[in-house]
Design an enzyme around this catalytic site. Structure first.
Site, PDB file in Angstrom:
ATOM      1  N   GLY A 125      13.846  33.160  42.017  1.00  0.00           N
ATOM      2  CA  GLY A 125      13.348  34.009  43.097  1.00  0.00           C
ATOM      3  C   GLY A 125      13.217  33.209  44.382  1.00  0.00           C
ATOM      4  O   GLY A 125      13.815  33.524  45.383  1.00  0.00           O
ATOM      5  N   THR A 172       9.588  29.115  36.355  1.00  0.00           N
ATOM      6  CA  THR A 172       8.464  28.250  36.661  1.00  0.00           C
ATOM      7  C   THR A 172       7.773  27.702  35.425  1.00  0.00           C
ATOM      8  O   THR A 172       7.033  26.735  35.519  1.00  0.00           O
ATOM      9  CB  THR A 172       7.463  29.077  37.477  1.00  0.00           C
ATOM     10  OG1 THR A 172       7.476  30.410  36.941  1.00  0.00           O
ATOM     11  CG2 THR A 172       7.887  29.157  38.920  1.00  0.00           C
ATOM     12  N   ALA A 218       0.678  29.716  38.435  1.00  0.00           N
ATOM     13  CA  ALA A 218       0.173  29.043  37.239  1.00  0.00           C
ATOM     14  C   ALA A 218      -1.342  28.917  37.298  1.00  0.00           C
ATOM     15  O   ALA A 218      -2.053  29.230  36.340  1.00  0.00           O
ATOM     16  CB  ALA A 218       0.812  27.667  37.099  1.00  0.00           C
ATOM     17  N   LYS A 237       6.589  18.673  31.172  1.00  0.00           N
ATOM     18  CA  LYS A 237       8.034  18.914  31.215  1.00  0.00           C
ATOM     19  C   LYS A 237       8.394  19.946  32.286  1.00  0.00           C
ATOM     20  O   LYS A 237       9.240  19.696  33.142  1.00  0.00           O
ATOM     21  CB  LYS A 237       8.500  19.386  29.839  1.00  0.00           C
ATOM     22  CG  LYS A 237       9.994  19.407  29.671  1.00  0.00           C
ATOM     23  CD  LYS A 237      10.394  19.801  28.245  1.00  0.00           C
ATOM     24  CE  LYS A 237      10.294  18.616  27.290  1.00  0.00           C
ATOM     25  NZ  LYS A 237      10.960  18.876  25.997  1.00  0.00           N
ATOM     26  N   LYS A 254      -3.487  22.575  40.423  1.00  0.00           N
ATOM     27  CA  LYS A 254      -3.000  23.146  41.679  1.00  0.00           C
ATOM     28  C   LYS A 254      -1.504  23.469  41.546  1.00  0.00           C
ATOM     29  O   LYS A 254      -0.874  23.133  40.556  1.00  0.00           O
ATOM     30  CB  LYS A 254      -3.250  22.175  42.830  1.00  0.00           C
ATOM     31  CG  LYS A 254      -4.738  22.021  43.124  1.00  0.00           C
ATOM     32  CD  LYS A 254      -5.024  21.257  44.400  1.00  0.00           C
ATOM     33  CE  LYS A 254      -4.965  19.778  44.201  1.00  0.00           C
ATOM     34  NZ  LYS A 254      -5.588  19.041  45.333  1.00  0.00           N
ATOM     35  N   GLU A 304       6.305  24.343  44.919  1.00  0.00           N
ATOM     36  CA  GLU A 304       6.868  24.166  46.259  1.00  0.00           C
ATOM     37  C   GLU A 304       6.658  22.763  46.806  1.00  0.00           C
ATOM     38  O   GLU A 304       7.327  22.362  47.753  1.00  0.00           O
ATOM     39  CB  GLU A 304       6.232  25.169  47.219  1.00  0.00           C
ATOM     40  CG  GLU A 304       6.501  26.600  46.819  1.00  0.00           C
ATOM     41  CD  GLU A 304       5.704  27.604  47.642  1.00  0.00           C
ATOM     42  OE1 GLU A 304       6.292  28.572  48.126  1.00  0.00           O
ATOM     43  OE2 GLU A 304       4.488  27.425  47.803  1.00  0.00           O
TER      44      GLU A 304
END
Ligand code: FES
Ligand code: FES
Lengths: 736, 169
Positions: A245, A474, A516, A624, A692, A696
């Site tokens: 995305g 993700t 997450a 991972k 956190k 990105e």
């Protein structure tokens, strides 16, 4: 029962550290991995109903004006054609991320070259494609369309709240022992996820089910309902697997609404996938940026002032503007600051979120300027950055929640062999290659977004997570399973994670690196609620109960969960909301990049030889998948530094390079075996996971390290990204 | 147009519009949706399948041109219950993120290893007549027809390295 948490303060309970299953943090394989490698993971277009019809979008070929007529009769006469959809409900462009309502609608008014104005639907894809090519449009162009941000006729907005003025930067620049005042540009970028935007719509009575490729389903449901003029109750969206995305699938897109309109009219399911060219032209682009950076430093290299000005663009009426300067207010010290943000209204493809809007391009440029300052001041670039780390957020005057930039810089320099770098450009040669090293800081703001999830512990002792969260690559399937397994003492195989269905509790969605942490917190809360119910059954306090391997251990008793449950099924819902915590402290993730390049002395071509990223993003949930996220971000940075550039025709703004042959993503051979180091960190202000976002961080500033390495290699300073060989070779002679 | 193909060892009969690409035939007519469409123009490799032992972009050729050809798709390489060694290596090395390019990557790598075995050189081979060692550089070069926007490239290379040279892939 729902356990609710509003994040008003730090959460220093460290619940995960009380657990003993040993799942969170480990490099666990993705549970859905076997399906993905065998072609069994079902993306939007992979489960077409038998009676499905296919639709192909038709685009406008003018920049600004009116659609006067369409020759639908001629197309309807072609074999297999079922209908042609057009009209006031068609979307002009996708909704912006988290809009929750329809974007501008209507096919009569054309605002950019490539705007979808019709959908041709046929029995087969081949027939629909032919019909779409054959459809004649009568278009009326307005001659005055402004397509370039620098056009003097462009209307330019300067929203008040985006401008910052602290102290006197001009004065600081005058007094500075060392200073930089430079202009830089970055071109537009495309998310270019490998799965094109696609939707399959199917109505049952008044309700529509849409199988689509989307990132934020709860918002998309509201956007689709609004676009169709129906109640949200009558919309269901499914997206169990999403082929990437990177921001482009945050908001509902034109193909979804067109598919739904066609399916309603025909009474059969309709599938619409954008062509690759349409993905480029009609989904979000990252705005090009024109930036000016001013840095003022004293004789020791301490910053006394920072100026960051940005001009970006978007279509008239769009809320979003690339937040180029987002990290500038708090990354480095300096009493005098000036931030200027301007938006030019132009008729190009809509601008929206592309991986790390803001820092991806803004920090990259700031980090090139910092390299220029380091050279002027004769200070090592790593040292310069370390010296300028502030004690608290210098703009908002609030403390940092956690801050690992210095550690990331030191660790990176040590591992990369930074001490071997010769600060003098053009001092290392390898045959016909100039070799050099560069570095940059990484920073990305951290967010928490409202999110819900339901956890069910069934009588057989297995857990199930349900949420409309998405996994766009993700690692959501992995990390949610790990969190629940950890909290409930279950191995991965005993936790099933079900995502991507708006019938499940609404989640944050995937965007802004918040997925997450936000949705993981909702799962953690749901599990805490189940633990509370288990304690009740066991008649004990939570602190006295250990869950491991499917057993509850209380005192000297070890009882199988199945026996504790005794036929019961326990349900816990978690609900997290952001609160005052984000105002009390500055939350961000940090890191560093180190790159080594070879620049060909004959052709000016740059090849990336080595790259290292060191990142701190609070607790790492899966070593991972977190590493993979960083690899992905850094590779976006490689593209930004060397090859990626959306090119618009200067006359009509149309996107010239709207496919993979002309818009150059990094390929395997462009990407060396990048090294990623994840630092041990906890951020108790962020959420109860102390984790956190990391999706990105890896792109924020990455390109800067490569551009700085090019300078160190050959002495050419590229300020107009990407550093293609024509720009480098032009400077090679001068630099001799 | 009537076409007969062997797909994953099974004889399949097709009666499709002559404009149907091999990719669309596999996906929309034979219900083998493992092969993906990322561009439909031969620019991304998501649609890679193996035809008569060689990897091709199935979006670039028409199904009716493959009468009596032998096609292997990702579904023929392994199933979730019985993964090929390469598929398993992709899982262990996290050789994907979103997974959309992955079937193409795996078909491509499977055939690529055969090409190396057969002694085909690549752009980065120093000696085009010698037997090629499967270095990182060779794998990266030979896999560059398969784009991965998530950029699992380093992990894809590791996964291939892992099985290269072993008899089973
Ligand atoms: S879909 Fe065939 S190469 Fe992209
Ligand atoms: S795994 Fe997403 S494109 Fe390769």
């Amino acid at each position: 029962m729902t356990l609710h948490l509003k994040m008003d303060d730090r959460d220093d309970r460290y619940r995960l550290d009380d657990m003993v299953q040993g799942l969170v943090g480990t490099p666990t394989d993705r549970p859905e991995g076997k399906l993905k490698v065998s072609g069994k993971a079902s993306y939007a277009m992979d489960v077409l109903p038998d009676d499905v019809c296919h639709g192909v979008l038709v685009r406008a070929t003018i920049t600004h004006g009116k659609l006067r007529d369409l020759d639908t009769e001629a197309v309807r006469a072609l074999p297999g054609i079922r209908t042609v959809i057009t009209g006031k409900r068609m979307l002009r462009n996708p909704a912006q991320g988290m809009a929750g309502k329809a974007p501008v609608q209507g096919s009569d008014d054309i605002a950019y070259f490539g705007q979808p104005v019709a959908l041709v639907v046929a029995d087969t894809l081949e027939q629909a494609r032919h019909g779409a090519l054959a459809l004649r449009l009568t278009l009326e162009a307005k001659g005055d369309a402004v397509v370039n941000p620098h056009d003097p006729d462009a209307s330019v907005e300067m929203p008040k709240k985006e401008q910052v003025l602290i102290g006197d930067l001009d004065e600081a620049m005058k007094k500075a022992a060392f200073s930089v005042d430079q202009h830089y540009t970055t071109p537009g970028h495309s998310s270019a996820a490998m799965e094109p935007h696609a939707s399959v719509a199917h109505w049952h009575g008044d309700s529509v089910t849409l199988r689509g490729s989307y990132q934020m389903l709860a918002y998309n449901k509201a956007e689709l309902a609004d676009a169709l003029g129906i109640s949200e109750k009558n919309v269901r969206i499914l997206a169990p697997y999403v082929g990437g995305g990177f921001g482009a699938k945050l908001g509902i897109s034109p193909e979804a609404v067109a598919a739904a309109l066609a399916s309603k009219e025909l009474g059969v399911p309709v599938a619409v996938s954008m062509t690759r060219q349409q993905v480029f032209e009609t989904t979000m682009r990252r705005s090009e940026t024109n930036q000016r950076i001013r840095l003022a430093a004293d004789e020791n290299g301490l910053l006394t002032g920072i100026g960051h000005e940005a001009l970006v663009s978007n279509l008239p009426g769009e809320d979003f503007s690339e937040p180029v300067t987002q990290a500038t207010p708090f990354l480095y010290r300096g009493e005098n600051r000036e931030i200027v943000h301007k938006i030019a209204r132009i008729h190009r493809t809509c601008a929206g979120s592309v991986r790390a809007p803001g820092e991806a391009v803004g920090l990259t440029v700031l980090e090139i300027a910092m390299d220029e300052l380091a050279e002027k001041a004769g200070i090592d670039p790593v040292e310069l950055r370390k010296k300028n780390i502030p004690d608290q957020d210098p703009t908002d005057q609030i403390p940092f929640s956690s801050h690992a930039l210095a550690e990331a810089l030191d660790e990176g320099a040590r591992r990369f062999g930074w001490d071997k770098r010769n600060p003098k450009p053009r001092s290392t040669r390898d045959g016909e290659w100039f070799v050099g090293m560069g570095m940059a800081s990484a920073v990305r703001v951290n967010m928490l977004i409202e999110s819900k999830a339901r956890v069910t512990l069934s009588a057989d002792g297995r857990a199930m997570i349900e949420t409309d969260m998405t996994d766009i690559g993700t690692g959501t399937y992995a990390i949610l399973g790990q969190i629940a397994g950890e909290m409930l003492g279950l191995p991965m195989e005993d936790v099933e994670t079900r995502l991507g269905d708006t019938e499940f509790p609404p989640a944050s969605g995937s965007g802004g690196s918040f997925g997450a942490a936000s949705n993981g917190t909702a799962v953690l809360l749901g599990c805490e609620e189940i633990r509370r119910q288990l304690c009740k059954k066991l008649n004990c306090e939570d602190a006295d109960m250990t869950l491991k391997g499917g057993y509850a251990i209380v005192g000297n008793k070890r009882i199988a969960l199945r026996d504790v449950l005794d036929g019961d099924t326990l349900v816990g819902e978690g609900h997290v909301q952001p609160g005052k915590a984000e105002k009390k402290v500055r939350q961000a993730t940090y890191g560093s990049y180190f790159a080594e390049v070879g620049v060909n002395s004959v052709t000016g071509e740059t090849r990336l030889r080595r790259m290292l990223g060191v990142f701190a993003a609070g607790r790492i949930l899966n070593a991972k998948t977190a590493r993979s996220q960083c690899l992905g971000g850094m590779t976006f940075g490689i593209g930004m530094a060397l090859t990626e550039e959306l090119i618009h025709d200067r006359r009509d703004g149309h996107m010239v390079n709207h496919d993979f042959a002309e818009y150059h993503l990094p390929v395997n051979a462009d990407v060396p075996q990048i090294e990623v180091v994840l630092l041990e960190e906890r951020d108790e202000w962020a959420n109860p996971l102390q984790a956190k976002g990391i999706g990105e961080l890896g792109i924020c500033g990455a390109a800067g390290s490569i551009v700085n390495a090019i300078y160190n290699a050959c002495g050419v300073r590229v300020r107009q990204l990407p550093a293609t060989l024509d720009k480098v070779i032009d400077g090679l002679d001068e630099a001799t | 147009m009537k076409t007969t193909l062997t797909v994953n060892g099974q004889l399949r009969h097709l009666d499709a519009d002559p404009r149907t690409t091999l990719l669309d035939a596999l996906r929309n007519h034979l219900n083998l949706t493992g092969s993906k469409k990322g561009c439909d123009h031969g620019q991304c490799g998501a649609c890679t399948v193996i035809v008569n032992g060689r990897r091709i972009n199935s979006c670039l050729s028409l199904a009716c041109m493959h009468d009596s050809d032998e096609v292997v798709t990702i579904e023929g390489i392994g199933t979730p219950e019985h993964l090929s060694a390469l598929q398993q290596a992709f899982v262990s090395h996290d050789g994907f993120q979103c997974g959309f390019c992955t079937p193409g990557q795996i078909c491509s790598a499977t055939a690529m290893l055969d090409e190396v075995e057969a002694g085909w050189p690549s752009h980065v081979s120093a000696d085009v007549t010698a037997k090629q060692d499967l270095t990182v550089e060779e794998i990266s070069e030979r896999m560059s027809g398969n784009l991965c926007r998530c950029s699992a490239y380093p992990n894809i290379v590791d996964a291939i390295m892992d099985v290269a040279g072993s008899a089973k892939r």
